[in-house]
Write a protein that holds these residues in place. Structure first.
Motif, PDB file in Angstrom:
ATOM      1  N   ILE A   1      -1.050   5.073   6.237  1.00 47.21           N
ATOM      2  CA  ILE A   1      -0.743   3.766   5.662  1.00 47.21           C
ATOM      3  C   ILE A   1       0.543   3.815   4.854  1.00 47.21           C
ATOM      4  O   ILE A   1       1.188   2.772   4.617  1.00 47.21           O
ATOM      5  CB  ILE A   1      -1.926   3.281   4.797  1.00 47.21           C
TER       6      ILE A   1
ATOM      7  N   HIS B   1     -10.508  -2.351   6.270  1.00 46.29           N
ATOM      8  CA  HIS B   1     -10.111  -1.424   7.322  1.00 46.29           C
ATOM      9  C   HIS B   1      -9.622  -0.143   6.666  1.00 46.29           C
ATOM     10  O   HIS B   1      -8.843  -0.194   5.706  1.00 46.29           O
ATOM     11  CB  HIS B   1      -9.014  -2.016   8.213  1.00 46.29           C
TER      12      HIS B   1
ATOM     13  N   CYS C   1      -2.231  -5.733   6.985  1.00 43.71           N
ATOM     14  CA  CYS C   1      -3.072  -4.697   7.589  1.00 43.71           C
ATOM     15  C   CYS C   1      -2.580  -4.396   9.004  1.00 43.71           C
ATOM     16  O   CYS C   1      -2.342  -5.331   9.780  1.00 43.71           O
ATOM     17  CB  CYS C   1      -4.531  -5.161   7.618  1.00 43.71           C
TER      18      CYS C   1
ATOM     19  N   TYR D   1       0.825  -1.199   0.000  1.00 45.59           N
ATOM     20  CA  TYR D   1       0.000   0.000   0.000  1.00 45.59           C
ATOM     21  C   TYR D   1       0.862   1.253   0.000  1.00 45.59           C
ATOM     22  O   TYR D   1       0.556   2.234  -0.680  1.00 45.59           O
ATOM     23  CB  TYR D   1      -0.935   0.001   1.214  1.00 45.59           C
TER      24      TYR D   1
ATOM     25  N   THR E   1      -8.227  -0.885   2.984  1.00 45.88           N
ATOM     26  CA  THR E   1      -7.440  -2.042   2.573  1.00 45.88           C
ATOM     27  C   THR E   1      -8.354  -3.174   2.126  1.00 45.88           C
ATOM     28  O   THR E   1      -9.589  -3.085   2.206  1.00 45.88           O
ATOM     29  CB  THR E   1      -6.544  -2.507   3.728  1.00 45.88           C
TER      30      THR E   1
ATOM     31  N   CYS F   1      -8.926  -5.876   3.492  1.00 45.30           N
ATOM     32  CA  CYS F   1      -9.657  -6.497   4.600  1.00 45.30           C
ATOM     33  C   CYS F   1     -10.699  -5.549   5.190  1.00 45.30           C
ATOM     34  O   CYS F   1     -11.162  -5.759   6.320  1.00 45.30           O
ATOM     35  CB  CYS F   1      -8.680  -6.955   5.678  1.00 45.30           C
TER      36      CYS F   1
END
Length: 460
Positions: A206, A199, A214, A87, A195, A197
């Motif tokens: 990030i 979040h 994550c 990321y 993200t 997942c």
């Protein structure tokens, strides 16, 4: 991309629309000619998974016309980002447009495990167009061949939420603050990245994260590699050593795990399929707890009710839940103590084993050192002998040098004497030649006189 933000928590009913894509002012036939649909998913597959469709403009439609598509929105999708780009790497790649991005969402296309896609919503249309012109077809780095593929987004539709495990009420609501900086996630003030997942974080927060996992749930977008045997590379009937982590196949394959136990005396091995521990020394299973596949809780192996063959439910043992919980806790405590004793014993055995290995290494080292000392002493003796021979050779060399000098002097003397003898011989030859000429002259005169005398006699 307001629909994307609601997927981090519990998506509302109006978000799950049927998967139809329509451009404002376009007919269904024209929309199907210029758009293409991709199925995507997001979320942790072990907990919950959000699925949907994203409708994008086709590549040939965007590239065939020099102008940008009519009716485009302030949403684009970056398709096929490699998994090795974290990321933070992606945020650094498009850092020049971060202040224009209201929201970014990481999703994964169905059937593609080594790549992910990024849905981006901008603050205005000019920023969206500039981002498309700047990054479409641009390589991610100078060392990579893969290029960035940017498509305008027509619509994003969510089809459902699949729950794989029971989640707590706190995890089903969207977090109003960033878990890193604890500031509010305000879209108008700064960009938000969600993200894979589900979040959400600030892009600046990030960007400081080093890997692709994550920061909240540690879920990684890169799928873990399948375990294989370290020796024969098979992926069936695998056992992992709980002491050193060696992965080998079982006795029904090549038996590399048993061979590892014979070589290292690591007698405890865990079967990867059933999560059961085997003791090679005792030739039996030594664990008491396994993980249930239904609720992921620890349960006792081969546990059944003593009053019924079909398990609890038909007797009074399930009435007193407090007593059963106390009994289970005591069993777990006894099992933990038993595990501790087993591990302590195993570690002591491993300590003795490794100490013996260390002692063997020390003895081998001492033996090598003594051999090296003996070789060094022998080498010193040989060196002394060679030095003596060298001194003797030096003396002989000096003696021969003196003889050579004397011979050279004698050679010079002999050369001088030879020159004198040659000169003397030359003088002697010259004198002899002179005498021979005188004698020849005298002989000639004598012959003339004799001839004259004989002539006179004849005349008289």
């Amino acid at each position: 991309m307001s629909e994307a933000t609601s997927a981090a928590g519990a998506p509302s009913a109006n978000v799950f629309r049927p998967p139809t894509a329509m451009i404002p002012g376009a007919t269904p036939s024209s929309a199907s000619n210029v758009s293409q649909a991709f199925q995507f998913s997001s979320g942790n597959p072990r907990i919950e998974e959000t699925r949907g469709f994203m409708h994008l403009y086709r590549n040939d439609f965007a590239s065939s016309s020099p102008e940008l598509p009519v009716g485009r929105k302030t949403m684009v999708c970056v398709l096929g980002v490699p998994n090795h780009m974290t990321y933070a790497d992606f945020c650094q790649f498009c850092s020049s447009f971060i202040h224009h991005m209201l929201e970014m969402r990481i999703v994964r296309n169905d059937g593609v495990e080594d790549r992910y896609s990024v849905l981006i919503r901008f603050d205005d249309q000019s920023s969206t167009d500039a981002f498309y012109k700047h990054f479409n077809g641009r390589r991610y780095s100078s060392l990579e061949v893969e290029a960035c593929r940017v498509l305008f987004t027509i619509d994003v539709q969510y089809t459902g939420l699949i729950e794989h495990a029971q989640t707590s009420p706190a995890s089903s609501t969207e977090q109003p603050t960033c878990p890193v900086c604890l500031e509010r996630l305000e879209q108008d003030m700064s960009g938000i990245l969600t993200t894979i997942c589900n979040h959400s974080f600030h892009c600046s927060c990030i960007s400081k994260w080093a890997d692709s996992s994550c920061p909240v749930c540690r879920y990684c977008q890169q799928q873990p590699e399948k375990s294989i045997c370290f020796v024969c590379q098979t992926s069936e009937n695998l056992w992992i050593c709980v002491i050193c982590g060696f992965v080998g196949c079982g006795r029904y394959k090549e038996g590399h795990s048993i061979r590892h136990w014979k070589e290292t005396q690591h007698c405890y091995s865990l079967e990867l399929d059933t999560q059961r521990v085997w003791d090679y020394a005792g030739d039996n299973y030594v664990h008491r707890l396994i993980q249930s596949k239904t609720d992921r809780k620890l349960v006792e192996l081969n546990h059944y009710c003593a009053h019924a063959d079909d398990g609890c439910g038909s007797c009074n043992c399930s009435i007193d839940t407090g007593f059963s919980e106390t009994l289970l806790n005591s069993k777990v405590e006894n099992i933990v103590n038993e595990y501790s004793e087993l591990l302590t014993t195993q570690l002591e055995n491993q300590k003795i084993y490794f100490e013996s290995l260390l002692q063997e290494v020390e003895e081998e080292t001492e033996r090598e050192i003594s051999e090296a000392i003996e070789k060094a002493a022998t080498g010193n003796q040989k060196l002394q002998k060679m030095q003596a021979k060298l001194d003797k050779c030096d003396q002989e060399k000096s003696f021969f040098d003196e003889i050579n000098k004397s011979l050279l002097k004698n050679q010079d003397i002999l050369k001088a004497s030879i020159v004198e003898i040659e000169e003397r011989e030359k003088k002697t030859l010259k004198l002899k030649d002179d005498k021979i000429r005188e004698l020849e002259e005298q002989l000639g005169n004598l012959m003339v006189c004799l001839e004259a005398g004989s002539t006179v006699e004849q005349l008289s």
